[in-house]
Design a protein around this motif. Structure first.
Motif, short mmCIF file in Angstrom:
data_model
loop_
_atom_site.label_atom_id
_atom_site.label_comp_id
_atom_site.label_asym_id
_atom_site.label_seq_id
_atom_site.Cartn_x
_atom_site.Cartn_y
_atom_site.Cartn_z
N ASP A 1 42.21 100.93 31.73
CA ASP A 1 43.66 101.17 32.18
C ASP A 1 44.16 100.22 33.05
OD1 ASP A 1 41.81 101.41 34.39
OD2 ASP A 1 42.92 103.23 35.45
N THR A 2 43.75 99.07 32.79
CA THR A 2 44.40 97.81 33.49
C THR A 2 45.60 96.95 32.80
OG1 THR A 2 42.65 96.34 33.12
CG2 THR A 2 42.66 97.23 35.39
N ILE A 3 46.52 96.48 33.28
CA ILE A 3 47.46 95.57 32.68
C ILE A 3 47.08 94.04 33.04
CG2 ILE A 3 49.83 94.57 32.43
CD1 ILE A 3 50.68 97.50 32.78
N VAL A 4 46.78 93.09 32.26
CA VAL A 4 46.28 91.79 32.66
C VAL A 4 46.79 91.00 31.61
CG1 VAL A 4 44.13 90.27 32.66
CG2 VAL A 4 43.91 92.90 32.77
N GLU A 5 47.39 89.92 32.14
CA GLU A 5 47.67 88.68 31.91
C GLU A 5 46.80 87.63 32.15
OE1 GLU A 5 50.48 87.71 29.60
OE2 GLU A 5 50.61 89.89 29.24
N ASN A 6 46.32 86.80 31.35
CA ASN A 6 45.21 85.76 31.42
C ASN A 6 45.90 84.42 31.28
OD1 ASN A 6 42.76 87.60 31.46
ND2 ASN A 6 43.31 88.11 29.43
N ASN B 1 54.41 83.71 31.80
CA ASN B 1 53.18 84.41 31.69
C ASN B 1 53.52 85.35 32.85
OD1 ASN B 1 49.93 84.56 32.41
ND2 ASN B 1 50.62 84.32 30.23
N LEU B 2 53.70 85.08 33.91
CA LEU B 2 54.13 86.09 34.94
C LEU B 2 55.10 87.01 34.92
CD1 LEU B 2 52.92 86.78 37.85
CD2 LEU B 2 54.15 85.34 38.98
N ARG C 1 55.30 100.28 31.81
CA ARG C 1 53.86 100.99 31.73
C ARG C 1 53.85 102.15 30.80
NH1 ARG C 1 48.70 101.10 33.52
NH2 ARG C 1 48.34 99.62 35.01
N LEU D 1 53.93 89.56 32.80
CA LEU D 1 53.24 90.65 33.54
C LEU D 1 53.88 91.52 34.13
CD1 LEU D 1 50.31 91.78 34.96
CD2 LEU D 1 50.79 90.14 36.74
N LYS E 1 45.49 97.87 39.66
CA LYS E 1 45.34 98.09 38.28
C LYS E 1 46.20 96.77 37.43
CE LYS E 1 43.65 102.16 38.37
NZ LYS E 1 43.47 103.80 37.57
N ASN E 2 46.73 96.08 38.19
CA ASN E 2 47.38 94.93 37.56
C ASN E 2 46.98 93.61 37.84
OD1 ASN E 2 49.46 96.88 36.21
ND2 ASN E 2 50.15 97.06 38.20
N TYR E 3 46.80 92.88 36.92
CA TYR E 3 46.24 91.56 37.36
C TYR E 3 46.58 90.20 36.70
CZ TYR E 3 42.45 94.46 39.48
OH TYR E 3 41.70 95.24 40.17
N TRP E 4 47.01 89.16 37.39
CA TRP E 4 47.03 87.88 36.76
C TRP E 4 45.76 87.18 36.79
CZ3 TRP E 4 50.92 83.39 38.72
CH2 TRP E 4 51.29 82.57 37.58
N ARG F 1 55.44 94.27 31.92
CA ARG F 1 54.41 95.18 31.21
C ARG F 1 54.27 95.87 32.30
NH1 ARG F 1 49.32 92.05 29.39
NH2 ARG F 1 48.61 94.09 28.62
N MET F 2 54.31 95.66 33.58
CA MET F 2 54.12 96.34 34.85
C MET F 2 55.42 97.53 34.92
SD MET F 2 52.63 93.92 37.48
CE MET F 2 53.13 94.99 39.14
N ASP G 1 36.66 89.05 31.46
CA ASP G 1 37.42 89.85 30.50
C ASP G 1 37.75 91.13 31.35
OD1 ASP G 1 38.76 91.27 28.73
OD2 ASP G 1 37.23 90.75 26.95
#
Lengths: 210, 210
Positions: free
Chosen positions: A188-193, B199-200, B210, B203, A172-175, B206-207, A181
């Motif tokens: 319900d994901t945490i995303v850093e773009n 950026n990382l 939560r 993330l 559920k966590n993404y870089w 935020r993890m 998008d």
DNA sequence: TAGATTGTTAATCGATTAACAATC
DNA sequence: TAGATTGTTAATCGATTAACAATC
């Protein structure tokens, strides 16, 4: 002793910068610093420094300032940099290898435990200290290992498919280095773009409108 | 017909995103769109869409909406994407090759005309469509070619020296992958930073919260 | 104690959202 | 004309800065 409730994103995004400057001061054996001095170095206001830090607790001492070492440690904890979150890299292309080779994940709160690619030519090659696995092994691997986050270093067109599989497997966590998008699809994901092209276009705008 | 004066950075940083969505709509042969609809797709408010666009001019038509094609073109011009700014890449490591191989610079307003590295082993190798030159040739090259920007894909420790040389040769626009604070040293530069580790860490925060 | 500097409240500034008259 | 949707002004919200009392 976090005051939290809800910290604004503006504050959160400044934390890594505080951490960097404090680490540097610490390396230089500076042991105390005032909000005024820190603000000067970082080119922000002393008010902002104090407001920001006080979102998380009263780390300073009136009449004295802040202990560099302590403050650095506090922010380290706030950021959660010693969590050693387990992550996998998807895509062993240039970006995958760039981050694998140049980022010190340990110090950034992560440990990369595997890397996957669908390109047969990449499978088996070395990416930093880890070996590239075939993307088809994703399900087997993720069933056997508890993974906290995925770093997506693949183009937008490849994301849809792999993201579905990762999400189904509980990630559920993404870089995210693509323009896909993720958060729109999975709420319900945490995303850093990381939108490099947006960043470069901004440079273009600023040059064009000097 | 720019209204400009001074556009806020918040607005400017949203422009590339508008441009992306409009390009996509255009590719799908959508030819008109209302602020409400565009806002929906982009997950922002219709008010923001209209406010943002009106910083630059009245591109819409009351009772109708915006022409997708026209709006895309307008933003393209505002961003200055057809300037074909000449750029050089400093550092042929993983990041240098990652951007050289994966970004379509032409569509982002730039043309990369050369790449430099100090590592003898890299000199002469191919980076995308260009050949890596020795960093010692920097002065000769820049004297002979009008270059608008430099993309710094080298670690912080190497920046100081090379930046001094670049600045002396008249380069004032930088895309910076290091943590070196270019703008603090040279006030009249335009700098866009890519701070991947910040950026990382965000993330990670935020993890962790939560 | 006097001096320094924090923590925190209040004032200001800027950015986002809402509302609506103008107009296609 | 009636309906739709913009451009723009006004209201709200949030973030930054200033000020100062608390306190080390």
């Amino acid at each position: 002793m976090p005051k939290s409730d809800s910290i604004s994103m503006s504050v959160i995004r400044r934390l890594p910068r505080y951490y960097r400057f404090l680490s540097e001061l610490n390396d230089q054996n500076v042991d105390k610093i005032s909000s005024t001095k820190l603000a000067q170095i970082m080119n922000i206001t002393a008010s902002q420094v104090r407001q920001d830090l006080n979102c998380f607790g009263g780390f300073g001492q009136q009449g004295y300032g802040y202990s560099v070492r302590q403050l650095q440690k506090e922010i380290e904890n706030i950021l959660g940099l010693n969590n050693n979150y387990k992550a996998i890299i998807i895509g062993a292309g240039n970006f995958g290898s760039a981050i694998a080779n140049h980022l010190d994940f340990k110090r950034l709160g992560f440990e990369v435990t595997a890397c996957f690619d669908k390109d047969e030519n990449k499978v088996g090659t070395q990416l930093g200290s880890i070996k590239v696995k075939n993307e088809s092994e994703l399900e087997i691997f993720l069933t056997g290992h508890k993974i906290d986050a995925a770093f997506l270093c693949i183009p937008k067109t490849s994301v849809e498919d792999i993201l579905g599989r990762l999400y189904k497997l509980g990630i559920k966590n993404y870089w995210n280095f693509s323009h896909y998008d993720i958060n729109a699809k999975y709420k319900d994901t945490i995303v850093e773009n990381v939108h490099l092209s947006d960043n470069l276009m901004t440079l273009c705008y600023r040059m064009n409108n000097r």
